[in-house]
Design an enzyme around this catalytic site. Sequence first.
Site, PDB file in Angstrom:
ATOM      1  N   THR A 108       0.869  -1.188   0.000  1.00  0.00           N
ATOM      2  CA  THR A 108       0.000   0.000   0.000  1.00  0.00           C
ATOM      3  C   THR A 108       0.902   1.233   0.000  1.00  0.00           C
ATOM      4  OG1 THR A 108       0.012  -0.138   2.389  1.00  0.00           O
ATOM      5  CG2 THR A 108      -1.901  -1.051   1.276  1.00  0.00           C
ATOM      6  N   THR A 145       3.016  -4.282   4.539  1.00  0.00           N
ATOM      7  CA  THR A 145       3.063  -3.184   5.504  1.00  0.00           C
ATOM      8  C   THR A 145       1.847  -2.294   5.300  1.00  0.00           C
ATOM      9  OG1 THR A 145       5.456  -3.219   5.325  1.00  0.00           O
ATOM     10  CG2 THR A 145       4.474  -1.273   6.347  1.00  0.00           C
ATOM     11  N   LYS A 232       5.499  -3.173  12.838  1.00  0.00           N
ATOM     12  CA  LYS A 232       6.149  -3.186  11.520  1.00  0.00           C
ATOM     13  C   LYS A 232       6.491  -1.772  11.046  1.00  0.00           C
ATOM     14  CE  LYS A 232       7.713  -4.018   7.559  1.00  0.00           C
ATOM     15  NZ  LYS A 232       9.042  -4.617   7.377  1.00  0.00           N
ATOM     16  N   ARG A 239      14.459   3.008  12.257  1.00  0.00           N
ATOM     17  CA  ARG A 239      15.696   2.974  11.447  1.00  0.00           C
ATOM     18  C   ARG A 239      15.865   4.315  10.727  1.00  0.00           C
ATOM     19  NH1 ARG A 239      19.542  -0.415   9.522  1.00  0.00           N
ATOM     20  NH2 ARG A 239      20.183  -0.240   7.350  1.00  0.00           N
ATOM     21  N   CYS A 290      10.768   0.921   1.843  1.00  0.00           N
ATOM     22  CA  CYS A 290      10.361   0.664   3.234  1.00  0.00           C
ATOM     23  C   CYS A 290      10.413   1.957   4.035  1.00  0.00           C
ATOM     24  CB  CYS A 290      11.294  -0.361   3.868  1.00  0.00           C
ATOM     25  SG  CYS A 290      11.352  -1.898   2.994  1.00  0.00           S
ATOM     26  N   ARG A 447      28.978   9.201   0.266  1.00  0.00           N
ATOM     27  CA  ARG A 447      28.947   7.924   1.007  1.00  0.00           C
ATOM     28  C   ARG A 447      30.303   7.573   1.618  1.00  0.00           C
ATOM     29  NH1 ARG A 447      23.606   6.850   2.049  1.00  0.00           N
ATOM     30  NH2 ARG A 447      22.424   7.340   0.178  1.00  0.00           N
TER      31      ARG A 447
HETATM   32  N1  SAJ Z   1      21.051   4.307   4.791  1.00  0.00           N
HETATM   33  C1  SAJ Z   1      21.844   5.352   5.273  1.00  0.00           C
HETATM   34  N2  SAJ Z   1      22.591   5.140   6.391  1.00  0.00           N
HETATM   35  C2  SAJ Z   1      22.567   3.933   7.041  1.00  0.00           C
HETATM   36  C3  SAJ Z   1      21.743   2.892   6.531  1.00  0.00           C
HETATM   37  C4  SAJ Z   1      20.997   3.102   5.396  1.00  0.00           C
HETATM   38  O1  SAJ Z   1      21.895   6.447   4.702  1.00  0.00           O
HETATM   39  O2  SAJ Z   1      23.275   3.783   8.036  1.00  0.00           O
HETATM   40  C5  SAJ Z   1      20.242   4.547   3.589  1.00  0.00           C
HETATM   41  C6  SAJ Z   1      20.611   3.623   2.446  1.00  0.00           C
HETATM   42  O3  SAJ Z   1      21.605   4.198   1.638  1.00  0.00           O
HETATM   43  C7  SAJ Z   1      19.294   3.494   1.694  1.00  0.00           C
HETATM   44  C8  SAJ Z   1      18.232   3.666   2.781  1.00  0.00           C
HETATM   45  O4  SAJ Z   1      18.885   4.248   3.912  1.00  0.00           O
HETATM   46  O5  SAJ Z   1      19.156   4.521   0.759  1.00  0.00           O
HETATM   47  C9  SAJ Z   1      17.528   2.375   3.212  1.00  0.00           C
HETATM   48  O6  SAJ Z   1      18.546   1.490   3.513  1.00  0.00           O
HETATM   49  P1  SAJ Z   1      18.202   0.107   4.313  1.00  0.00           P
HETATM   50  O7  SAJ Z   1      19.492  -0.570   4.578  1.00  0.00           O
HETATM   51  O8  SAJ Z   1      17.320   0.398   5.450  1.00  0.00           O
HETATM   52  O9  SAJ Z   1      17.470  -0.787   3.227  1.00  0.00           O
HETATM   53  P2  SAJ Z   1      15.939  -1.099   3.013  1.00  0.00           P
HETATM   54  O10 SAJ Z   1      15.164   0.102   2.665  1.00  0.00           O
HETATM   55  O11 SAJ Z   1      15.910  -2.266   2.087  1.00  0.00           O
HETATM   56  O12 SAJ Z   1      15.418  -1.555   4.466  1.00  0.00           O
HETATM   57  C10 SAJ Z   1      15.103  -2.904   4.684  1.00  0.00           C
HETATM   58  C11 SAJ Z   1      14.075  -2.942   5.770  1.00  0.00           C
HETATM   59  N3  SAJ Z   1      13.611  -4.308   5.900  1.00  0.00           N
HETATM   60  C12 SAJ Z   1      12.270  -4.536   5.865  1.00  0.00           C
HETATM   61  O13 SAJ Z   1      11.438  -3.655   5.759  1.00  0.00           O
HETATM   62  C13 SAJ Z   1      11.874  -5.943   5.992  1.00  0.00           C
HETATM   63  C14 SAJ Z   1      14.673  -2.515   7.088  1.00  0.00           C
HETATM   64  O14 SAJ Z   1      13.734  -2.822   8.149  1.00  0.00           O
HETATM   65  C15 SAJ Z   1      15.939  -3.260   7.378  1.00  0.00           C
HETATM   66  O15 SAJ Z   1      16.501  -2.776   8.599  1.00  0.00           O
HETATM   67  C16 SAJ Z   1      16.920  -3.009   6.241  1.00  0.00           C
HETATM   68  O16 SAJ Z   1      16.316  -3.558   5.047  1.00  0.00           O
HETATM   69  C17 SAJ Z   1      18.234  -3.756   6.495  1.00  0.00           C
HETATM   70  O17 SAJ Z   1      18.664  -3.711   7.668  1.00  0.00           O
HETATM   71  O18 SAJ Z   1      18.773  -4.281   5.528  1.00  0.00           O
END
Ligand code: SAJ
Length: 476
Positions: A108, A145, A232, A239, A290, A447
């Site tokens: 959604t 979600t 969730k 995060r 997410c 980065r």
């Molecule tokens: N990012 C930062 N700094 C960080 C970590 C991430 O700038 O320290 C940025 C990344 O570059 C990216 C964004 O945040 O653009 C999201 O990164 P992410 O590692 O959170 O990846 P996602 O969006 O795939 O988050 C998913 C989520 N999992 C689910 O929803 C089931 C999140 O809950 C997880 O914590 C995350 O994966 C994970 O840990 O891999």
Amino acid sequence: MNSILSGLLKKRGPIRRIGVVGMGYVGIPSAVLFADLPGIEKVYGFQRASKTSGYKIEMLNCGESPLKGEEPGLEELIGKVVEAGKFACTSDFSKIGECDAVTLAIQTPFRNPKDLEPDFTALFEGLRLVGKNMEQGTLVVLESTITPGTTSGIAREILEKESGMIAGEDFALAHAPERVMVGRLIRNIQEHDRIVGGIDETSTTRATELYSPLLTKGKIIPMTATAAEVTKTAENTFRDLQIAAVNELALYCEAMGINVYDVREGIASLKEEGVTRAILWPGAGVGGHCLTKDTYHLERGVKVLGGPLDYPEGKDSLFVLARNINDFMPKHIFNLTIAGLERAGKTVEGANIALLGWAFTTNSADARNTPSELYRNRMREAKAIVKVHDPWITEYPGVEIEKDLAVVLEGADAIAIFTGHSEYYDLDPVFLKMLMQEKHPVIVDGRNVVDADLFIRNGFVYKGIGRGDKNLHPLQ
Ligand code: SAJ
């Protein structure tokens, strides 16, 4: 325990036939993992035969995965359960009537986060099809979600209206949010703890019976449906908040002339029993499907569906402020690029910009809600010419993505690194300068992938997120 529903479930016996609605990156792995369980006779993967997704039906029934990217173990598992006749993908939703349990993994997204209005179209369509076809004693579980309040609210209403039955009496209803990450779908479903929230205790118990056999390492964490929806959305909100906190610290360190990575190392060193700072990494922004939306689901839950909220007078939500800070970071990279060009005696109008990294996360081809797009749009508004490089992505609607780094760097006035892809860690300043043909080319590191001193020594104008110790360096 509701006696009518308990009686119906007892009569139906253990769950043997399961339906999974939505053959996406959540539905497919859970469907084939269910099918592979010894106690399960049959799993149907329900997929509308639409123009955009209908192709998945044939692929899955041929034992192939329609998902992009590497998913260890998935394709073998699809082949195994198809071969065994335990899994079939179909657009015949009447087969829902044969199922003891039906899960819906339908996203959604938000049309416009600002007005907290999610797009429920696909979810409602799925719920209507389930309601129309399910029999008494079925367990219905929402996996995607969703806004807190959806399961026991609008979802329950649609299912009751379409089926003519009563949730909690004629059928069980629960929310069991997916927690899978691309690249580890099978492992995540088996090893993560599983939040299971029913609209009542009987529903929670039945949903626990459905998911327990899937777990190899994880355990079931039972709660109410609304608590599960808040869990969730909040786990991703937290995060996003952690990332915003370190992004704000990075901006402060730039203003105070210090290196945020030294500070981060110092803070992270404070750890002992029960003490941690869990400090994350500053960066060029937050993308993905997410973190960019789950905060708004949580906000909608409390603002639109919740009761009176006691909160500091006139203050914005901390969580929405965190979203604003993270969405500001691509703009900050834009500002650093402008400052860098000025140091090199240039203006942004007509400048050639090499944007390195279109994927929203490292070494991935996933570009959903990529922060790079905000930067590219801002640069084009300022009449700069932007070329995009990404080694993992071949195409993106409306954006030409170059695989050859030299092509993007040739004649560029400035480089902006948006994604921490491995190949950017060994960029050679001498080679780059030769390609860029500039006395003082600009590099903006979003980065923390390049060695600031090495580039400064080679005549670059260096700007880095959180690098207050280097961003005003003298030209060499
Ligand atoms: N990012 C930062 N700094 C960080 C970590 C991430 O700038 O320290 C940025 C990344 O570059 C990216 C964004 O945040 O653009 C999201 O990164 P992410 O590692 O959170 O990846 P996602 O969006 O795939 O988050 C998913 C989520 N999992 C689910 O929803 C089931 C999140 O809950 C997880 O914590 C995350 O994966 C994970 O840990 O891999």
